[in-house]
Motif scaffolding. Structure first.
Motif, PDB file in Angstrom:
ATOM      1  N   GLU A   1       0.872  -1.169   0.000  1.00 53.55           N
ATOM      2  CA  GLU A   1       0.000   0.000   0.000  1.00 53.55           C
ATOM      3  C   GLU A   1       0.916   1.228   0.000  1.00 53.55           C
ATOM      4  OE1 GLU A   1      -3.100   2.362   2.977  1.00 53.55           O
ATOM      5  OE2 GLU A   1      -2.191   0.438   3.564  1.00 53.55           O
TER       6      GLU A   1
ATOM      7  N   ARG B   1       3.475   0.379   2.818  1.00 58.44           N
ATOM      8  CA  ARG B   1       3.183  -0.602   3.873  1.00 58.44           C
ATOM      9  C   ARG B   1       3.080  -1.967   3.203  1.00 58.44           C
ATOM     10  NH1 ARG B   1      -0.884   1.661   6.670  1.00 58.44           N
ATOM     11  NH2 ARG B   1       0.434   2.285   8.425  1.00 58.44           N
TER      12      ARG B   1
ATOM     13  N   ALA C   1       1.744   5.619  -0.637  1.00 56.64           N
ATOM     14  CA  ALA C   1       1.329   7.025  -0.698  1.00 56.64           C
ATOM     15  C   ALA C   1       2.586   7.831  -0.966  1.00 56.64           C
ATOM     16  CB  ALA C   1       0.653   7.469   0.587  1.00 56.64           C
TER      17      ALA C   1
ATOM     18  N   GLY D   1      -3.853   6.853  10.803  1.00 53.32           N
ATOM     19  CA  GLY D   1      -4.955   6.145  10.171  1.00 53.32           C
ATOM     20  C   GLY D   1      -4.657   5.707   8.753  1.00 53.32           C
ATOM     21  N   SER D   2      -4.060   6.590   7.954  1.00 57.25           N
ATOM     22  CA  SER D   2      -3.791   6.260   6.550  1.00 57.25           C
ATOM     23  C   SER D   2      -2.418   6.774   6.173  1.00 57.25           C
ATOM     24  CB  SER D   2      -4.854   6.884   5.640  1.00 57.25           C
ATOM     25  OG  SER D   2      -4.740   8.300   5.624  1.00 57.25           O
ATOM     26  N   LEU D   3      -1.889   6.237   5.089  1.00 56.96           N
ATOM     27  CA  LEU D   3      -0.572   6.667   4.631  1.00 56.96           C
ATOM     28  C   LEU D   3      -0.592   8.096   4.101  1.00 56.96           C
ATOM     29  CD1 LEU D   3       0.856   3.476   2.873  1.00 56.96           C
ATOM     30  CD2 LEU D   3       1.140   4.260   5.226  1.00 56.96           C
ATOM     31  N   ASP D   4      -1.708   8.528   3.535  1.00 59.94           N
ATOM     32  CA  ASP D   4      -1.794   9.919   3.076  1.00 59.94           C
ATOM     33  C   ASP D   4      -1.666  10.880   4.258  1.00 59.94           C
ATOM     34  OD1 ASP D   4      -2.044   9.782   0.259  1.00 59.94           O
ATOM     35  OD2 ASP D   4      -4.085   9.011   0.494  1.00 59.94           O
ATOM     36  N   VAL D   5      -2.334  10.586   5.336  1.00 62.50           N
ATOM     37  CA  VAL D   5      -2.213  11.413   6.531  1.00 62.50           C
ATOM     38  C   VAL D   5      -0.782  11.376   7.061  1.00 62.50           C
ATOM     39  CG1 VAL D   5      -2.988  11.705   8.912  1.00 62.50           C
ATOM     40  CG2 VAL D   5      -4.637  11.120   7.119  1.00 62.50           C
TER      41      VAL D   5
ATOM     42  N   CYS E   1       1.959  10.965   5.296  1.00 60.35           N
ATOM     43  CA  CYS E   1       2.802  11.808   4.437  1.00 60.35           C
ATOM     44  C   CYS E   1       2.662  13.282   4.805  1.00 60.35           C
ATOM     45  CB  CYS E   1       2.434  11.593   2.974  1.00 60.35           C
ATOM     46  SG  CYS E   1       2.964  10.003   2.294  1.00 60.35           S
TER      47      CYS E   1
END
Length: 857
Positions: free
Chosen positions: A504, A727, A506, A699-703, A705
């Protein structure tokens, strides 16, 4: 206040009487009521403050002045003359009075008051001829001392037989008529005794008007007077000449003068101290010339510090306010918005001018005088000052009361009210022109400064506008080039990351600031055979379009080399050769670079990683690039020890790969050095910040980054930043099936049977026919032409992958079979039936693979 004066040759101690009240001071408000009364006024007229304050000032007059004369006083900044006053004892007293009209800072003359000053001793002695004569004789004696000293300095060898009477007259004339020096003589109490003609003209008063007053009385509330009086006291105390520079405006004058004042003590031939003298030279022209040079020098250092058009215009406005103008505006042609690549026509077909406000500045906070806000557009008609200035190609000076200006302003109610409310009186419009192109206009205006613009100001404004125009044009050209480089950079970066199931991912890319320009950082995610994925981050040396173009070439090369499944270390070796060739092409060099030298201005760093979700192994190699950071599922942060390798372009040096196992859910961060390196901190601090940020749950890879850029990135990054976070995932064991194949043609049938049974287990019976053909062809080729051990592997990911591995390093190749050939059509058949196929080298031989699309259901 008592002060001692040291005298030579048996002189005595004298008392400094500066602190004595020798000046009568009274304040009268705008209603004619006495509001101020000092001890000197009490000594002059005999009234105590309690007896005078609150009374009409007219009650102190022994003779009523004409009503018309009093009405005219309100328009004057100062008045002087003789008033007939009534002493408390009842007798008449004629006193020389100097009255200063004091106006508050808001400029409301009706709310001001009058400060009246008169010399106490001189006023008390009016009418006593003997005493007046004595005062004049004293002044003449002191003046003679000054004049004689001046004459002796100018004529060190006098005539051998001088005429005493003739010499006295010449000395007096030399003192009185000096054309280049304003000389004033003061007694021990720092009271005026006599001034030269130039000194009287500079102060706007005669000797009779000033005699007995201090300089602070003549120049009321003027800091220049206080500076000169301090110098007088020092000269009396120490005997050392003093030097003072000041600026002052005589009442009634609109322009401020700069003075160079020398102050020195006066003594007679017997050594007695008689007083002090000041000799002032009008240095106004030299002062303004020096000020203009300083302003130009300051503009050179302050304008153009950034490559931003708006900031450059603001720097120009900051430099000229308040040194040159009270308000300045910078407007650029609106045609530059749509035609940024070539000089635009300044004037429209009807002769008007359309400008966009870029910046303005004022002596008042918030620039309340401005008619337009930054970003707003205004159109100027044909005969407006801005149009005339651009048409003439030079700066234009004008007064607000000129007929053409009045007619133009009358068409614009808002502008008319601003000019009227703030009292604009003169302005200069100067075109912004650079390299043969007109960019806009800059307007300099004055309202608080009462001095109107002069011809020298016009030259200065033109010089400042020319310098600013070059800086604005540089910023504009840079902005255009940077916009091109950014567009190119973004077009060469991945528009969206490819779909794959291994990791996964980002990413973030942040161009460098305005000064550094767009660089050559890039990242990529490349799906590989066998459900593997390649993660790439690189950084090209330099900035601008050239760096972006080089980045595009390297990214294409990496994808091409990855497509043939080269191991990471071999891929970097091929990429190193490519960068070396690009460098030689860039510099046009025929000789190869020497050891340790990067040829030309082309160089790069790169980190290449390949992750296999089946084995959960990750193989990495880097060429001069920062090492990756790995965060385990438990939150442990580790900086992977990947051999550094030399930067790309050096040539001849090997690269080394390292392999590590990454548990499912591990976090792998690849980045460029712009993220962790800055002038304000070292790399170790940046790596420490990066590790702490990556370890925090998110929570997420975008967050993640976004958090990394916010917490780790320097306040003012000097380089591009590329960030790729992945990930890891793992392919479940029931999605992979493998069989060893005996090197016997009879084993082909068993291989087909095993593959069909596995497809039935996975529910992929629709792919049985194609898979049977592929397995049959690939296994048959391995049995016939390769070396054992042979292995067949099926991988059920988003697609169905069939792999056959053997110990031979010879790669098969597809060829066109002739009509009567019995073989040669196997690989052609595999290529036609599968979505893609290929071969890759392994540590023990090779693997031939074929991938086919299957129904996700």
């Amino acid at each position: 206040m008592e002060r001692r004066v040291v005298e030579d040759h048996g002189t005595r101690w004298v008392q400094d009487a500066v602190g004595k009240v020798l000046t009568a001071r009274a304040v009268v408000d705008d209603h004619g009521t006495v509001t101020g009364w000092n001890e000197g006024a009490e000594r002059l007229l005999g009234y105590t403050p309690a007896q005078v304050l609150g009374r009409p000032a007219a009650s102190l007059l022994a003779e009523e002045p004409p009503a018309g004369e009093l009405a005219a006083l309100s328009a004057l900044p100062r008045w002087h003359g003789t008033l007939a006053l009534r002493h408390r004892g009842g007798h008449r007293l004629d006193a020389r009075v100097l009255a200063h009209h004091r106006v508050p800072e808001d400029g409301d003359a009706a709310a001001g008051d009058w400060l009246l000053v008169s010399a106490v001793e001189a006023g008390a002695g009016r009418g006593a001829g003997a005493e007046a004569e004595t005062e004049t004789d004293k002044a003449d004696a002191v003046a003679m001392t000054v004049a004689e000293a001046t004459t002796a300095a100018q004529h060190p060898h006098p005539h051998p037989h001088p005429d005493p009477k003739s010499d006295d007259a010449l000395v007096r004339l030399g003192f009185h008529d000096s054309p280049c020096c304003a000389i004033s003589v003061y007694d021990m109490d720092l009271r005026f005794r006599r001034s030269s003609r130039l000194g009287q003209d500079a102060l706007g008063l005669s000797d009779d008007d000033m005699r007995g007053l201090r300089l602070a009385d003549v120049l009321a509330d003027d800091p220049a007077a206080e500076k000169v009086e301090r110098a007088m006291r020092l000269a009396l105390e120490t005997g050392e000449p003093q030097y003072v520079e000041n600026r002052a405006r005589a009442p009634g004058e609109t322009r401020e003068h700069a003075w160079s004042v020398h102050v020195y003590r006066l003594r007679d031939p017997d050594g007695r101290v008689l007083g002090v003298a000041s000799a002032g030279h009008d240095m106004t022209e030299q002062h303004w010339a020096r000020t203009r040079l300083q302003l130009i020098a300051e503009a050179t250092t302050r304008i153009g510090r950034t490559l931003d058009v708006t900031r450059t215009a603001e720097e120009l406005a900051d430099v000229v306010v308040p040194e040159l103008a009270d308000f300045v505006s910078v407007d650029l042609l609106t045609s530059l918005d749509t035609l940024p690549d070539w000089p635009a026509e300044a004037l429209t077909a009807n002769g008007s001018l359309t400008l966009r406000r870029i910046a303005h500045q004022s002596v008042y906070p918030g620039s309340p005088e401005a008619v337009a806000a930054p970003g707003e557009v205004e159109e100027y008609p044909e005969r407006s000052p801005a149009v005339e200035s651009i048409r003439a190609g030079r700066a234009v000076l004008y007064r607000m009361n000129e007929r053409t200006i009045v007619d133009w302003v009358a068409q614009h109610p808002v502008r008319s009210s601003r000019i009227r409310d703030f009292g604009f009186h003169s302005a200069i419009t100067a075109p912004l022109s650079a390299r043969g192109a007109t960019l806009g206009i800059v307007v300099f205006a004055r309202h608080r400064n009462p001095d109107p613009f002069q011809a020298d100001d016009l030259v200065l404004a033109e010089e400042l506008a020319a310098r600013a125009a070059v800086c604005i044009d540089n910023a504009r050209r840079y902005t255009r080039e940077r916009r091109t480089a950014v567009t190119l950079q973004h077009s060469l970066l991945p528009q969206r990351l490819p779909e794959q199931s291994a990791v996964e991912v980002a990413s973030r890319y942040l161009p460098a600031g305005a000064r550094a320009g767009v660089g050559g950082d890039w990242f990529d995610v490349i799906p590989l055979s066998g459900a593997r994925v390649a993660l790439v981050v690189g950084d090209v040396v330099g900035h601008g379009v050239h760096a972006a173009a080089t980045m595009g070439r390297l990214r294409t090369a990496v994808r091409t080399l990855a497509d043939i499944d080269l191991p990471p270390d071999e891929l970097l070796t091929h990429l190193d050769d490519l960068v070396g060739r690009l460098a030689m092409e860039a510099e046009g060099a025929r000789r190869p670079p020497e050891d340790g030298e990067i040829a030309g201005d082309v160089g790069a760093t790169c980190l290449y990683a390949v992750y296999d979700p089946v084995s959960r192994r990750c193989t990495l190699a880097r060429a001069g690039h920062p090492p990756p950071v790995v965060v385990s599922p438990e939150g442990t942060v580790e900086l992977l020890d990947v051999p550094a390798g030399p930067p790309l372009g050096l040539g001849g040096l090997p690269f080394e790969a390292t392999e590590t196992e990454l548990p499912e859910g591990s976090l792998l961060a690849l980045y460029t050095d712009g993220l962790i390196d800055s002038r304000d901190r070292d790399v170790d601090d940046g790596l420490s910040r990066l590790g702490r940020t990556l370890a925090r749950p998110v929570g997420s890879l975008d967050v993640l980054c976004d958090r990394v850029l916010a917490d780790v990135l320097p306040q003012q990054p000097a380089d591009d930043v590329a960030l790729l976070v992945a990930r890891t995932r793992a392919l479940k064991a029931d999605r992979v099936a493998a069989w060893d194949v005996a090197p016997d043609p009879a084993a082909v049938a068993n291989a087909r049977k095993s593959a069909l049974c596995q497809l039935d287990t996975w529910g992929l019976t629709d792919a049985s026919f194609v898979t049977e053909l592929i397995v049959s062809e690939l296994v048959t080729n391995a049995v016939r032409h390769a070396e054992p051990p042979i292995q067949l592997r099926l991988i059920h990911d988003t697609s169905l992958i069939c792999e056959v591995s053997d110990a031979s390093s010879t790669a098969p190749h597809m060829r066109r079979a002739r009509t009567y050939d019995e073989g040669g059509r196997g690989l052609l058949l595999v290529a036609q039936l599968s979505r893609s196929w290929g071969t890759r080298q392994t540590g023990k031989g090779k693997t031939i693979w074929a991938e086919q699309t299957v129904d996700p259901g």
